[in-house]
Design a protein around this motif. Structure first.
Motif, PDB file in Angstrom:
ATOM      1  N   ARG A   1     -10.226  -6.085  -4.265  1.00 48.48           N
ATOM      2  CA  ARG A   1     -10.619  -5.078  -3.280  1.00 48.48           C
ATOM      3  C   ARG A   1     -10.694  -5.748  -1.917  1.00 48.48           C
ATOM      4  O   ARG A   1     -11.409  -6.745  -1.746  1.00 48.48           O
ATOM      5  N   ALA A   2      -9.952  -5.196  -0.959  1.00 45.23           N
ATOM      6  CA  ALA A   2     -10.001  -5.683   0.417  1.00 45.23           C
ATOM      7  C   ALA A   2     -10.651  -4.578   1.231  1.00 45.23           C
ATOM      8  O   ALA A   2     -10.091  -3.500   1.382  1.00 45.23           O
ATOM      9  N   GLY A   3     -11.859  -4.853   1.749  1.00 42.69           N
ATOM     10  CA  GLY A   3     -12.603  -3.750   2.353  1.00 42.69           C
ATOM     11  C   GLY A   3     -12.920  -2.747   1.246  1.00 42.69           C
ATOM     12  O   GLY A   3     -13.517  -3.105   0.238  1.00 42.69           O
ATOM     13  N   PHE A   4     -12.466  -1.506   1.406  1.00 44.44           N
ATOM     14  CA  PHE A   4     -12.659  -0.517   0.336  1.00 44.44           C
ATOM     15  C   PHE A   4     -11.338  -0.186  -0.341  1.00 44.44           C
ATOM     16  O   PHE A   4     -11.240   0.753  -1.126  1.00 44.44           O
ATOM     17  N   ASP A   5     -10.313  -0.979  -0.036  1.00 51.48           N
ATOM     18  CA  ASP A   5      -8.974  -0.721  -0.530  1.00 51.48           C
ATOM     19  C   ASP A   5      -8.722  -1.593  -1.760  1.00 51.48           C
ATOM     20  O   ASP A   5      -8.730  -2.826  -1.659  1.00 51.48           O
ATOM     21  N   VAL A   6      -8.506  -0.982  -2.917  1.00 49.22           N
ATOM     22  CA  VAL A   6      -8.211  -1.742  -4.128  1.00 49.22           C
ATOM     23  C   VAL A   6      -6.707  -2.005  -4.172  1.00 49.22           C
ATOM     24  O   VAL A   6      -5.911  -1.080  -4.044  1.00 49.22           O
ATOM     25  N   ARG A   7      -6.345  -3.292  -4.318  1.00 49.30           N
ATOM     26  CA  ARG A   7      -4.930  -3.666  -4.269  1.00 49.30           C
ATOM     27  C   ARG A   7      -4.473  -4.258  -5.598  1.00 49.30           C
ATOM     28  O   ARG A   7      -5.255  -4.887  -6.310  1.00 49.30           O
TER      29      ARG A   7
END
Lengths: 308, 266
Positions: free
Chosen positions: B196-202
């Motif tokens: 998770r980068a910030g609130f973005d799951v990658r």
């Protein structure tokens, strides 16, 4: 049974929701809320949805809480369960309440767990002396654990129990009297349950301790039929508030005065503006009542000429 | 007591989860209609809300097999594995294992691993927050290469590595509008780094050796040991490239030293 009950009675110093319309907070609306700062009295969240370690949910709830009053509404305490309350869940709830400092915490007159299974529905209880003692003990326990009073919501039900010895309003009134909890009056649930059980909603409302109403819920229902072909209303939270419920709400407000009112929508959630429009309609009803109260106080000082 | 039949919550709950059972005795309706029709509302609420929860968590699985098949499969899962927690956020942790043994889904052998990837993404979404180790700390570590083999790090709580016999990353990505599903050979093994980068799951596609390397770091291995394990799998394993990937995604949150996990954090 205990002396703390009277202390739990909501007092002037206790936090309360503003007597305005509020909306359920949906993750899809986080950005819109923060960027547009809508004129809304409060937001409500389901407690369990925010019992996660981290990520966007706690982050956005904190930011929105900085700007708005908050109602935390539990759906998993299972206050009506035959079993003891879950200590772990009580602790998680206490941590949530400590973190977000909501103006209100509410739960349901229902059960949703059996053994270690969570059934994810609000299931009915028989209205008996035994249930009353258990529910009161559980409400006492929640209030003691949180160190604050809670609101208890009247249920939408589809069945009744042969074993019941008192009416639902009698049962709820007694829980409120014994525990000092407040009442979350779900007007949609009143309409749904009264249709489903052939009761008079106007009498139902008047049988409740209306001076203890701390919040009102409005929602939409779905219509089915039962095995006899009679209407069976489902508390779906998936439709706009029905006109018949708006009418009952207006009647309730004349009896309670202006009370914080939530537009509940959990399924088929529309655009934020659509929900906001429903909230503003509730606000107009609340404002109308506030205006009526002022008008009443003026009118008593006047001699009204009635044409013959 | 009024002598009426008492309905225990155990009977009520058992009938909710078993559509073949009559509703408990002791229920009544105002118009004398069959209570089973009304009990079905509760049964439906339980099943549909939980099937909906699974459909929300496993949208790619749902697309892969079609909504009708998915919901039928999910109903069986809900009945066999009702939630054991009041927080539904992580409901479905047992779903991938269930799918792998669900005979009607045997013709889609990669379905269970796609479910694993979707569950891993959900775990990452709600994982605890942690700040990345500041660049100055990273630079200090890299400036003393002699210490690198003994270095242990803590990775972000959202980080997980999923290794599959199937092309789970390509299948998942194709359902996000990235790439052509018809061009994916699902039978090719793939490994994925979830973070998770910030609130973005990658989801980041990994080569097999890098997957071993990062997975070992996740589990607390020393850098040297993780390097060794990756090199055993692939003698051409590129340590610098794998470390570069770790640094690029800023997933190191702490440096662990000594035997007692004494932490240097920001």
């Amino acid at each position: 049974m205990s002396s703390h009950r009277s202390e739990m009675r909501r007092t002037a110093g206790a936090p309360t929701l503003p007597a305005r319309a509020g909306l359920g907070l949906k993750p899809a609306h986080f950005e819109a809320v923060l960027s547009t700062c809508p004129d809304i009295g409060f937001f409500e969240v389901h407690a369990e949805n925010y019992m996660v370690p981290g990520g966007s949910l706690p982050h956005f709830l904190e930011r929105i809480r900085e700007q708005y009053a908050l109602s935390v509404h539990g759906v998993g305490m299972s206050i009506g369960a035959e079993a003891a309350l879950d200590r772990t869940h009580l602790d998680a709830l206490a941590a949530l309440v400590a973190r977000y400092e909501p103006q209100s915490f509410s739960e349901h007159l229902a059960w949703s767990t059996h053994g270690d299974v969570f059934l994810n529905d609000l299931l009915p209880v028989p209205y008996t002396a035994a249930t009353l003692a258990r529910v009161c003990a559980h409400v006492d326990q929640v209030q003691s654990h949180l160190g604050r009073s809670m609101l208890l919501e009247n249920p939408a039900t589809y069945l009744e129990f042969e074993a019941s010895t008192m009416s639902e309003p009698e049962f709820i009134s007694e829980v409120v009297r014994r525990t000092g909890c407040g009442l979350l009056l779900d007007v949609n649930n009143i309409h749904v349950s009264c249709v489903n059980h052939g009761r008079d909603p106007h009498a139902y409302v008047r049988a409740l301790p209306l001076d203890q109403v701390g919040e009102i819920h409005l929602a939409g229902f779905a219509t089915q039929t039962d095995a006899a072909g009679d209407p069976l209303l489902i508390d779906s939270h998936g439709a706009p508030v029905a006109e018949v419920v708006w009418a009952l709400y207006a009647e309730v407000i004349t009896l309670t005065g202006a009370v914080a009112t939530l537009i509940e929508r959990d399924n088929d959630v529309p655009a934020f503006d659509v929900l906001l429009a429903e909230a503003h309609r509730a606000d107009r009803t609340l404002c109308g009542q506030a205006g009526q109260n002022m008008a009443d106080s003026v009118r008593v000082r006047r001699v009204v000429q009635v044409p013959a | 007591m009024n002598g009426a039949m008492h309905v225990g919550q155990g009977d009520f709950a058992a009938a909710l989860l078993d559509a073949g059972r009559e509703c408990p005795r002791g229920l009544r309706t105002w118009n004398g209609s069959d209570p089973n029709a009304r009990f079905a509302v509760y049964r439906n609420n339980v099943l549909v809300s939980l099937v909906d929860a699974l459909a929300d968590t496993f949208p790619v699985c749902c697309e892969l097999v079609g909504e009708t098949f998915f919901r039928a499969m999910a109903r069986v899962f809900v009945t066999d594995h009702p939630p054991r927690a009041r927080v539904l956020a992580f409901y479905g942790r047992e779903f991938p294992a269930f799918v792998s043994t669900f005979a009607p889904a045997a013709s889609v052998p990669y379905l269970a691993d796609v479910a694993r990837l979707e569950m891993t993404r959900l775990e990452a979404c709600h994982a605890a927050d942690a700040l990345p180790l500041p660049l100055s700390e990273i630079a200090a570590v890299l400036a003393t290469p002699a210490q690198l083999p003994g270095l242990r790090v803590r990775l972000h709580p959202s980080v997980a590595v999923l290794r599959s016999k199937y092309a789970v990353h390509s299948l998942w990505a194709a359902h996000q509008g990235e790439g052509d599903l018809s061009a994916v050979d699902p039978m090719l093994a793939e490994a994925v780094l979830v973070l998770r980068a910030g609130f973005d799951v990658r989801c980041v596609l990994l080569d097999p050796a890098s997957a071993v390397f990062i997975d070992d770091l996740v589990h607390g291995a020393e850098l040297g040991a993780a390097h060794h394990a990756a090199s055993l799998l692939d003698p051409a394993f590129d340590l610098a490239a794998a470390l570069g990937l770790v640094l690029q995604h800023e997933i190191i949150t702490a440096r662990l030293t000594g035997d007692h996990d004494h932490e240097h954090t920001c």
